[in-house]
Design a protein around this motif. Structure first.
Motif, PDB file in Angstrom:
ATOM      1  N   GLU A  27       0.831  -1.200   0.000  1.00  0.00           N
ATOM      2  CA  GLU A  27       0.000   0.000   0.000  1.00  0.00           C
ATOM      3  C   GLU A  27       0.870   1.256   0.000  1.00  0.00           C
ATOM      4  OE1 GLU A  27      -0.384  -2.380   2.427  1.00  0.00           O
ATOM      5  OE2 GLU A  27      -2.220  -3.353   1.763  1.00  0.00           O
ATOM      6  N   ASN A  28       1.902   1.291   0.837  1.00  0.00           N
ATOM      7  CA  ASN A  28       2.804   2.442   0.863  1.00  0.00           C
ATOM      8  C   ASN A  28       3.514   2.602  -0.475  1.00  0.00           C
ATOM      9  OD1 ASN A  28       2.181   2.956   3.518  1.00  0.00           O
ATOM     10  ND2 ASN A  28       4.052   2.072   4.329  1.00  0.00           N
ATOM     11  N   LEU A  29       3.954   1.507  -1.041  1.00  0.00           N
ATOM     12  CA  LEU A  29       4.652   1.543  -2.313  1.00  0.00           C
ATOM     13  C   LEU A  29       3.730   2.047  -3.416  1.00  0.00           C
ATOM     14  CD1 LEU A  29       7.152   0.965  -3.995  1.00  0.00           C
ATOM     15  CD2 LEU A  29       6.423  -1.431  -4.117  1.00  0.00           C
ATOM     16  N   PHE A  30       2.513   1.526  -3.486  1.00  0.00           N
ATOM     17  CA  PHE A  30       1.536   1.940  -4.491  1.00  0.00           C
ATOM     18  C   PHE A  30       1.257   3.432  -4.369  1.00  0.00           C
ATOM     19  CE2 PHE A  30      -2.680   2.832  -6.057  1.00  0.00           C
ATOM     20  CZ  PHE A  30      -2.752   2.123  -7.237  1.00  0.00           C
ATOM     21  N   ASP A  31       0.958   3.891  -3.156  1.00  0.00           N
ATOM     22  CA  ASP A  31       0.652   5.305  -2.940  1.00  0.00           C
ATOM     23  C   ASP A  31       1.822   6.190  -3.315  1.00  0.00           C
ATOM     24  OD1 ASP A  31      -1.857   4.588  -2.027  1.00  0.00           O
ATOM     25  OD2 ASP A  31      -1.339   4.790   0.096  1.00  0.00           O
ATOM     26  N   THR A  32       3.022   5.780  -2.972  1.00  0.00           N
ATOM     27  CA  THR A  32       4.213   6.571  -3.271  1.00  0.00           C
ATOM     28  C   THR A  32       4.436   6.685  -4.774  1.00  0.00           C
ATOM     29  OG1 THR A  32       5.251   5.955  -1.184  1.00  0.00           O
ATOM     30  CG2 THR A  32       6.712   6.728  -2.937  1.00  0.00           C
ATOM     31  N   LEU A  33       4.368   5.573  -5.488  1.00  0.00           N
ATOM     32  CA  LEU A  33       4.654   5.591  -6.929  1.00  0.00           C
ATOM     33  C   LEU A  33       3.626   6.376  -7.734  1.00  0.00           C
ATOM     34  CD1 LEU A  33       5.983   1.975  -7.519  1.00  0.00           C
ATOM     35  CD2 LEU A  33       7.289   4.115  -7.563  1.00  0.00           C
ATOM     36  N   THR A  34       2.396   6.449  -7.259  1.00  0.00           N
ATOM     37  CA  THR A  34       1.363   7.172  -8.017  1.00  0.00           C
ATOM     38  C   THR A  34       1.404   8.677  -7.752  1.00  0.00           C
ATOM     39  OG1 THR A  34      -0.286   6.651  -6.313  1.00  0.00           O
ATOM     40  CG2 THR A  34      -0.191   5.208  -8.243  1.00  0.00           C
ATOM     41  N   GLU A  35       2.351   9.133  -6.947  1.00  0.00           N
ATOM     42  CA  GLU A  35       2.504  10.560  -6.662  1.00  0.00           C
ATOM     43  C   GLU A  35       3.612  11.150  -7.524  1.00  0.00           C
ATOM     44  OE1 GLU A  35       3.266  10.943  -2.501  1.00  0.00           O
ATOM     45  OE2 GLU A  35       1.331  10.091  -1.945  1.00  0.00           O
ATOM     46  N   GLY A  36       3.266  11.678  -8.670  1.00  0.00           N
ATOM     47  CA  GLY A  36       4.241  12.367  -9.502  1.00  0.00           C
ATOM     48  C   GLY A  36       4.997  11.469 -10.464  1.00  0.00           C
ATOM     49  N   GLN A  37       6.028  12.038 -11.052  1.00  0.00           N
ATOM     50  CA  GLN A  37       6.846  11.328 -12.029  1.00  0.00           C
ATOM     51  C   GLN A  37       8.139  10.863 -11.383  1.00  0.00           C
ATOM     52  OE1 GLN A  37       7.322  13.900 -15.450  1.00  0.00           O
ATOM     53  NE2 GLN A  37       5.501  13.008 -16.377  1.00  0.00           N
ATOM     54  N   TRP A  38       8.726   9.823 -11.998  1.00  0.00           N
ATOM     55  CA  TRP A  38       9.923   9.181 -11.461  1.00  0.00           C
ATOM     56  C   TRP A  38      10.973   9.038 -12.550  1.00  0.00           C
ATOM     57  CZ3 TRP A  38      10.141   7.733  -6.317  1.00  0.00           C
ATOM     58  CH2 TRP A  38       8.939   7.893  -5.613  1.00  0.00           C
ATOM     59  N   GLN A  39      12.218   8.977 -12.132  1.00  0.00           N
ATOM     60  CA  GLN A  39      13.318   8.733 -13.065  1.00  0.00           C
ATOM     61  C   GLN A  39      14.231   7.653 -12.496  1.00  0.00           C
ATOM     62  OE1 GLN A  39      15.584  12.316 -13.554  1.00  0.00           O
ATOM     63  NE2 GLN A  39      15.977  12.543 -11.384  1.00  0.00           N
ATOM     64  N   VAL A  40      14.885   6.931 -13.385  1.00  0.00           N
ATOM     65  CA  VAL A  40      15.851   5.918 -12.984  1.00  0.00           C
ATOM     66  C   VAL A  40      17.171   6.626 -12.686  1.00  0.00           C
ATOM     67  CG1 VAL A  40      17.181   3.909 -13.754  1.00  0.00           C
ATOM     68  CG2 VAL A  40      14.760   4.122 -14.380  1.00  0.00           C
ATOM     69  N   THR A  41      17.653   6.477 -11.453  1.00  0.00           N
ATOM     70  CA  THR A  41      18.935   7.099 -11.092  1.00  0.00           C
ATOM     71  C   THR A  41      20.031   6.058 -10.883  1.00  0.00           C
ATOM     72  OG1 THR A  41      18.309   7.166  -8.759  1.00  0.00           O
ATOM     73  CG2 THR A  41      17.868   9.138 -10.098  1.00  0.00           C
ATOM     74  N   PHE A  42      19.641   4.808 -10.749  1.00  0.00           N
ATOM     75  CA  PHE A  42      20.603   3.710 -10.610  1.00  0.00           C
ATOM     76  C   PHE A  42      19.952   2.470 -11.173  1.00  0.00           C
ATOM     77  CE2 PHE A  42      22.343   0.055  -8.316  1.00  0.00           C
ATOM     78  CZ  PHE A  42      23.695   0.251  -8.504  1.00  0.00           C
ATOM     79  N   PHE A  43      20.677   1.763 -12.037  1.00  0.00           N
ATOM     80  CA  PHE A  43      20.159   0.515 -12.596  1.00  0.00           C
ATOM     81  C   PHE A  43      21.353  -0.378 -12.904  1.00  0.00           C
ATOM     82  CE2 PHE A  43      17.950  -1.678 -16.366  1.00  0.00           C
ATOM     83  CZ  PHE A  43      17.407  -2.653 -15.547  1.00  0.00           C
ATOM     84  N   GLU A  44      21.482  -1.444 -12.168  1.00  0.00           N
ATOM     85  CA  GLU A  44      22.602  -2.357 -12.329  1.00  0.00           C
ATOM     86  C   GLU A  44      22.072  -3.734 -12.731  1.00  0.00           C
ATOM     87  OE1 GLU A  44      26.376  -2.500  -9.735  1.00  0.00           O
ATOM     88  OE2 GLU A  44      25.006  -4.010  -8.926  1.00  0.00           O
ATOM     89  N   VAL A  45      22.553  -4.225 -13.858  1.00  0.00           N
ATOM     90  CA  VAL A  45      22.174  -5.533 -14.379  1.00  0.00           C
ATOM     91  C   VAL A  45      23.440  -6.361 -14.527  1.00  0.00           C
ATOM     92  CG1 VAL A  45      21.139  -6.779 -16.314  1.00  0.00           C
ATOM     93  CG2 VAL A  45      20.225  -4.553 -15.645  1.00  0.00           C
ATOM     94  N   ASN A  46      23.474  -7.495 -13.850  1.00  0.00           N
ATOM     95  CA  ASN A  46      24.654  -8.368 -13.888  1.00  0.00           C
ATOM     96  C   ASN A  46      25.943  -7.605 -13.588  1.00  0.00           C
ATOM     97  OD1 ASN A  46      23.021 -10.555 -14.653  1.00  0.00           O
ATOM     98  ND2 ASN A  46      23.196  -9.983 -16.805  1.00  0.00           N
TER      99      ASN A  46
END
Length: 137
Positions: A27-46
């Motif tokens: 619920e906290n995660l859902f509410d947080t993500l639906t508030e505004g826009q987001w950008q990827v600042t860190f993404f590590e794959v393998n």
């Protein structure tokens, strides 16, 4: 003034867990993500940093389960997202299908940090451990 300060500190303590972050619930995660826009600042794959691939791209998580990726006002791709509670953890599932760049974000991610306009997730598979951090604009 002391009473106001004490009340403020109590509110902070009530709204946070022991590690100073918001409770790890879907619920906290859902509410947080639906508030505004987001950008990827860190993404590590393998073990490889992939965040540069998402520079200038903003994500809009809509409460109906749709996610949109924009560069400026140009819609780049659409997908779906959801949150749920699994094995005592908040889980975030993301799915894009039209663009190979965004398909790298697909999967079931487990929230490890939520707070102060930032969410960090981890995805563990047989081959690797991937991490992503989203920051609110």
């Amino acid at each position: 003034m002391n009473r106001l300060f004490t009340l403020f500190i109590c509110l902070i303590l009530i709204s946070c867990t022991e590690d100073g972050q918001s409770a790890r619930s879907d619920e906290n995660l859902f509410d947080t993500l639906t508030e505004g826009q987001w950008q990827v600042t860190f993404f590590e794959v393998n073990g490889q940093d992939q965040a540069n691939n998402f520079e200038g791209i903003n994500f809009n998580f809509i409460s109906n389960g749709q996610v949109e990726a924009y560069r400026g006002t140009q819609l780049l791709d659409e997908g779906s997202w959801s949150t749920r509670r699994e094995n005592g953890r908040a889980e975030f599932e993301l799915s894009f299908s039209d663009n190979p760049l965004f398909e790298t974000l697909n999967g079931e991610w487990y929230q490890i940090v939520l707070g102060f306009g930032r969410v960090t997730f981890r995805e563990i598979s047989d081959e690797s451990e991937n991490r992503i951090t989203l920051e609110q604009l």
